[in-house]
Motif scaffolding. Structure first.
Motif, mmCIF file in Angstrom:
data_model
loop_
_atom_site.group_PDB
_atom_site.id
_atom_site.type_symbol
_atom_site.label_atom_id
_atom_site.label_comp_id
_atom_site.label_asym_id
_atom_site.label_seq_id
_atom_site.Cartn_x
_atom_site.Cartn_y
_atom_site.Cartn_z
ATOM 1 N N PHE A 98 2.486 3.215 -3.003
ATOM 2 C CA PHE A 98 3.025 3.917 -4.168
ATOM 3 C C PHE A 98 3.032 3.003 -5.390
ATOM 4 C CE2 PHE A 98 6.674 5.437 -6.705
ATOM 5 C CZ PHE A 98 6.259 6.730 -6.945
ATOM 6 N N GLU A 99 3.513 1.769 -5.227
ATOM 7 C CA GLU A 99 3.551 0.813 -6.340
ATOM 8 C C GLU A 99 2.144 0.469 -6.822
ATOM 9 O OE1 GLU A 99 7.601 -1.687 -5.307
ATOM 10 O OE2 GLU A 99 5.803 -2.014 -4.084
ATOM 11 N N THR A 100 1.233 0.326 -5.892
ATOM 12 C CA THR A 100 -0.153 0.027 -6.246
ATOM 13 C C THR A 100 -0.761 1.158 -7.060
ATOM 14 O OG1 THR A 100 -0.423 -1.321 -4.260
ATOM 15 C CG2 THR A 100 -2.439 -0.534 -5.320
ATOM 16 N N GLU A 101 -0.523 2.392 -6.630
ATOM 17 C CA GLU A 101 -1.050 3.550 -7.356
ATOM 18 C C GLU A 101 -0.477 3.620 -8.767
ATOM 19 O OE1 GLU A 101 -1.565 8.384 -6.911
ATOM 20 O OE2 GLU A 101 -0.750 7.230 -5.243
ATOM 21 N N LEU A 102 0.849 3.398 -8.883
ATOM 22 C CA LEU A 102 1.478 3.394 -10.204
ATOM 23 C C LEU A 102 0.882 2.308 -11.097
ATOM 24 C CD1 LEU A 102 5.249 3.999 -9.387
ATOM 25 C CD2 LEU A 102 3.762 5.465 -10.745
ATOM 26 N N LEU A 103 0.686 1.131 -10.554
ATOM 27 C CA LEU A 103 0.129 0.019 -11.324
ATOM 28 C C LEU A 103 -1.293 0.325 -11.784
ATOM 29 C CD1 LEU A 103 0.652 -2.790 -12.418
ATOM 30 C CD2 LEU A 103 -0.139 -3.720 -10.244
ATOM 31 N N GLN A 104 -2.080 0.938 -10.922
ATOM 32 C CA GLN A 104 -3.450 1.289 -11.298
ATOM 33 C C GLN A 104 -3.466 2.327 -12.418
ATOM 34 O OE1 GLN A 104 -4.945 2.267 -7.396
ATOM 35 N NE2 GLN A 104 -5.819 0.223 -7.115
ATOM 36 N N ILE A 105 -2.608 3.329 -12.317
ATOM 37 C CA ILE A 105 -2.525 4.348 -13.369
ATOM 38 C C ILE A 105 -2.041 3.709 -14.669
ATOM 39 C CG2 ILE A 105 -1.289 6.427 -14.121
ATOM 40 C CD1 ILE A 105 -1.337 7.287 -11.114
#
Length: 129
Positions: A98-105
């Protein structure tokens, strides 16, 4: 858009006050008002402090363009949720998917969008949103 216009746009986006900016950068509130009325522009020696106040780059204040580099050096992960972010080439943190996805966005957003999202995140944290 001028530097002054970007400053007032950031003030509005981040919900900050002119007086707080004046205090942070060490000028009188009248100086900030003069920028708003387009009587003067910020002195070049103040740009770094102003950028720090808003969490943007000096390049963004001057040109409106995003910097071409990022603090995050890389995101490494696999399907087992072992995601690691390396910051500045030294520190590492393990992130959830979840954190990785947020960071990528987040990395794909403009500075204006990042500021708006960060302001919203603080509102969420404080229970105001």
């Amino acid at each position: 858009m001028t530097i002054s216009e970007r400053i007032f746009s950031l003030l509005e986006l981040q919900g900050k006050k002119q007086g707080a900016l004046a205090e942070f950068i060490g000028v009188r509130p009248a100086t900030i008002s003069a920028w708003k009325q387009k009587q003067t522009s910020p002195a070049s020696e103040l740009l770094e402090k102003i950028a720090d106040y808003f969490g943007v780059s000096v390049d963004y204040l001057v040109t409106g363009r995003e910097p071409q580099h990022s603090v995050v050096q890389g995101i490494y992960g696999n399907e087992n949720s072992h995601n690691v972010v390396t910051i500045g080439g030294t520190a590492t943190l393990e992130l959830s998917e979840f954190e990785t996805e947020l960071l990528q966005i987040f990395g794909e957003l403009s500075t204006r969008q990042k500021n708006a999202l960060l302001s919203y995140a603080y509102e969420l944290k404080e229970g105001k949103a």
